[in-house]
Scaffold this motif. Structure first.
Motif, PDB file in Angstrom:
ATOM      1  N   HIS A   4       4.076  43.464  51.912  1.00  0.00           N
ATOM      2  CA  HIS A   4       3.691  42.638  53.053  1.00  0.00           C
ATOM      3  C   HIS A   4       4.171  41.200  52.929  1.00  0.00           C
ATOM      4  N   LEU A   5       4.584  40.792  51.748  1.00  0.00           N
ATOM      5  CA  LEU A   5       5.013  39.412  51.563  1.00  0.00           C
ATOM      6  C   LEU A   5       6.356  39.164  52.237  1.00  0.00           C
ATOM      7  N   THR A   6       6.459  38.057  52.930  1.00  0.00           N
ATOM      8  CA  THR A   6       7.729  37.688  53.565  1.00  0.00           C
ATOM      9  C   THR A   6       8.569  36.792  52.662  1.00  0.00           C
ATOM     10  N   ASP A   7       7.941  36.097  51.732  1.00  0.00           N
ATOM     11  CA  ASP A   7       8.666  35.284  50.749  1.00  0.00           C
ATOM     12  C   ASP A   7       7.778  35.116  49.530  1.00  0.00           C
ATOM     13  N   ILE A   8       8.408  34.888  48.368  1.00  0.00           N
ATOM     14  CA  ILE A   8       7.642  34.808  47.126  1.00  0.00           C
ATOM     15  C   ILE A   8       8.055  33.567  46.336  1.00  0.00           C
TER      16      ILE A   8
END
Length: 394
Positions: A262-266
Motif C-alpha cells: 500500500h505504500l506509495t513511497d518509502i
C-alpha cells in the motif's frame, strides 16, 4: 429474540466517555456473559438494560463521585513510609506505603503521588475518575437465559471497565513527571540499525486487535488523503476500502517497507539517531504510528516534526498495546501502568507544542481469535490504546 431480564446472561460492550482538561476520552470494555442476577452492576445500569434486545443501546450518566465517591482522599506522609522514589503525578501500588493501618504490601490499588517536599509526600488515594462526570453507553450483544445457579463467582464489570481509565489525565492540570531520571534509556543501547537489520515479517498484534486499530484509523483516514505511516513496516493497518492518494512509509528496514503493497513511497530512516522527517512542511493530512511510539528516545522532537509536516488541522494518531521488544523499549514505558502510557503519549503531544484537540481511546475485553498462536494461553485479545491530536497552525 430474547429480551434482557434479571434471569438473563448477555454480552455487553460498555463505553465510558469523559473529559479531562486536555482531552476527550473514550474507554471500551467488551463484557461476555454478564449475569444480571449474580454480577455486580449499579441499579441504574441494571434498570437501563432490562427490556433491551440484541443490538439495542442503553445509556446512563453519572455525576462526579457518584460511582466512586468524591472525597479526594489526600494523605500527607513521611517520605520514609514510601518504598519507591516517587515522582509527582505518577501512580504507585498502595502497598508501597508502610506503617499505615489497613495497608498491606500485597495491596495493588493505584494511588497517586501529588507532591514531594521537605521529607514529606502527599498522595491522592481517590479513584482518578472520581471528579469527572461520566457518560456510560451500552450495546447489547447476544442474550440468553441463565442456567440454574449452582455456585460461581460474581464479576464487577464496572470495576473492570474503570480499572485504569483516569490515570492518563494530569492531576489538577499539572504536568506529570515522566521525564526525570533518564526515562528514555534502553537495555540495548546499540544503534538501532543493527537491531532492525533483519526483516520481521510478522504481526505484532492479534487479528482482533489489528481490526480495532484499523477501526481507529478509519475515523481519520479518508479517500484521497495524503498519509504518513511513521515507523512503518510491511503492514500499515489501514481499513479495507479506504484509498489514500499518498501513503508514505518511513521505517527502519527496507525489505519490510518494500513488502508493504500500500505504500506509495518509502524512506529508511532512524528517528532516534536523527529526529527530523525528510518531508516538506504541511505535506500530509494524517500521520499514523502503530505499536512503535514506545521505542522513541527523542519523542518530543519527533512529535514536533510530525506537527511540522502535517497540514494545519491534520491529525496524528498513535496506537499501541502491551507488547514490545524488551531490549529496545524505553525504560519509562516498562515502569508505568498501561493507562499511564496513554498519559505519557499525551504528554508528548502537549509538550511538543504542536497539537490541539487531543483524544484518547481504549478497547479491552474482546476474545482472542481461536486461531491465534496464543489462544491457548491468553483468553483476551491484545488491548488497544490510541491517542490523537490535531496539528496547530504555526
Amino acid at each position: 429474540m430474547n429480551v434482557i431480564d434479571m434471569d438473563s446472561v448477555a454480552d455487553v460492550v460498555f463505553q465510558l466517555k469523559w473529559n479531562s482538561q486536555h482531552a476527550a476520552h473514550s474507554e471500551c470494555y467488551a463484557a461476555r456473559g454478564v449475569n444480571l442476577w449474580r454480577d455486580w452492576l449499579p441499579d441504574t445500569i441494571k434498570r437501563s438494560l432490562i427490556g433491551k434486545r440484541s443490538w439495542e443501546h442503553a445509556a446512563v450518566g453519572f455525576s462526579p463521585g457518584e460511582l466512586f465517591g468524591s472525597d479526594g482522599g489526600h494523605l500527607k506522609i513521611d517520605r520514609r513510609q514510601f518504598s519507591n522514589n516517587p515522582k509527582a503525578g505518577r501512580f504507585y501500588p498502595k502497598g508501597c506505603l508502610s506503617d499505615l493501618p489497613g495497608v498491606f504490601p500485597q495491596n495493588m490499588q493505584p494511588i497517586r503521588c501529588v507532591g514531594v517536599n521537605n521529607g514529606h509526600m502527599e498522595v491522592d488515594v481517590a479513584h482518578p475518575l472520581s471528579l469527572h462526570p461520566l457518560e456510560l453507553s451500552m450495546t447489547v450483544g447476544q442474550v440468553s437465559a441463565k442456567e440454574s445457579e449452582r455456585g460461581g463467582s460474581s464479576v464487577d464489570w464496572i470495576g473492570l471497565l474503570t480499572e485504569g481509565p483516569g490515570m492518563q489525565a494530569r492531576w489538577q492540570g499539572k504536568p506529570t513527571d515522566f521525564f526525570s531520571d533518564n526515562p528514555f534509556v534502553r537495555r540495548d543501547e546499540r544503534t538501532d540499525d543493527r537491531f532492525y537489520d533483519s526483516p520481521r515479517l510478522v504481526h505484532h498484534l492479534d487479528e482482533t486487535a489489528r481490526d480495532m486499530v484499523a477501526d481507529v484509523y478509519k475515523r481519520f483516514v479518508k479517500d484521497g488523503a495524503h498519509v504518513l505511516d511513521l515507523m512503518s513496516s510491511w503492514v500499515s493497518h489501514l481499513p479495507e476500502g479506504v484509498c489514500p492518494d499518498r501513503l508514505s512509509g518511513l521505517g527502519m528496514n527496507r525489505t519490510e517497507l518494500e513488502q508493504n503493497p500500500h505504500l506509495t513511497d518509502i524512506q529508511v530512516h532512524d528517528l532516534n539517531a536523527a529526529p527530523v522527517l525528510p518531508y516538506e512542511n504541511k505535506s500530509f493530512d494524517v500521520a499514523i504510528c502503530n505499536v512503535s511510539v514506545e521505542y522513541l528516545t527523542r519523542p518530543l522532537d519527533v512529535f514536533a516534526e510530525v506537527g511540522r509536516v502535517l497540514k494545519p488541522g491534520g491529525t496524528f494518531v498513535v496506537t499501541f498495546s502491551n507488547r514490545w521488544f524488551p531490549s529496545k523499549v524505553v525504560r519509562i514505558w516498562e515502569q508505568i501502568h498501561e493507562f499511564e502510557r496513554v498519559g505519557l503519549v499525551m504528554e508528548y503531544f502537549l509538550r511538543s507544542n504542536s497539537f490541539k484537540n487531543l483524544g484518547t481511546y481504549s478497547m479491552r475485553g474482546l476474545p482472542r481469535p481461536r486461531n491465534d498462536k496464543y489462544a491457548g494461553e491468553l483468553a483476551l485479545s491484545d488491548p488497544v490504546y490510541a491517542v490523537w491530536g490535531q496539528a496547530s497552525a504555526p
